[in-house]
Design a protein around this motif. Sequence first.
Motif: not given
Length: 336
Positions: A269-281
């Motif tokens: 229903e919703v795509s979510i993306c981020g920035f950095d690619d730290t370990t939490i990703a």
Amino acid sequence: MSRVTINDVARASDTSKKTVSRVLNQEPGVRKEVRERVMAAVAALNYRPLTSARSLATNRSFMIGLLYDNLSPSYIMEVQAGVQEACEAQQYSMMVQPLDSTAPDFMERVEGILWRHRPDGLILTPPITDHPALLAHLRSAGLPFASIAPRKAKGVAGVILHEREAAAAMVDHLVALGHRRIAHIIGDPKHGAGVWRLAGYRDGMKRAGLEERADYMVQGQFSFESGVKAARQLLRLKQRPTAIFAADDDMAVGAIWAAAEAGVMVPAEVSICGFDDTTIATQVWPLLTTVHQPVRDMGKRATEELLLGLLGKGEPHMVEVDYQMRLRASTAPAPP
């Protein structure tokens, strides 16, 4: 068992104490075969020089200070690991100091840190890397420093990534998946990263011929909590976005949490993306689509540039690193 001394190394390598000291401090002018002989003796005897003795002999502390004002623990841990790796390779120690760069006593605290610890140089992270009073003080005092992602890279040593371009590429990815209602959780405006990534979002939207919506751009603070808060606001909209691009991974993970709270499926229903690619990703489900910023390597490279100058091995400069897209399970084609 008695402690191995520099005199033991000198006898074992058939050199003088002064020569051993020059080799350990990586000073120029020592013949290759002599350097190899000394290092072989150091390894054979398992010699570990006392930092205090090295400091007295060279008038150095053999310490690098890492200063940060950043709410993202994932980012700071990655930077710290890179700085430490570079320090250990040159037998330097690392001092880590969190600070509030907006506090009235910021400069007083920094000066106290410098007086107490006497670091040979500093690694500055955003937004400290752009603090005018600090930069002026360091230059006036002649204390070497290297900057990670400064807004003004000219004449500064350190490392930088083209974040605006990378953010636009993430919008391109969402557009290619058919998304037209794309929201952005903005990073802390005190950070160059927050400014660059917002500009990249706008570039991508313009490139796709998509109109910006003020209600689709919500302020965050590069923290999980701010990501939750911003995503709640976006998901309550009558016409909610089909994709949310957060300016860092912590906020993106906060957005995934908020979606689960609201019963909104990611990425159906919703795509979510981020920035950095730290370990939490890669510790969240679904695995986070993000821009890979080599944060650990950036910490390492900035420290290597700083040490290059401190050890007299060359002129430090600003290093550019590349980004990569990490396309994972948190993004999918836009819902019909």
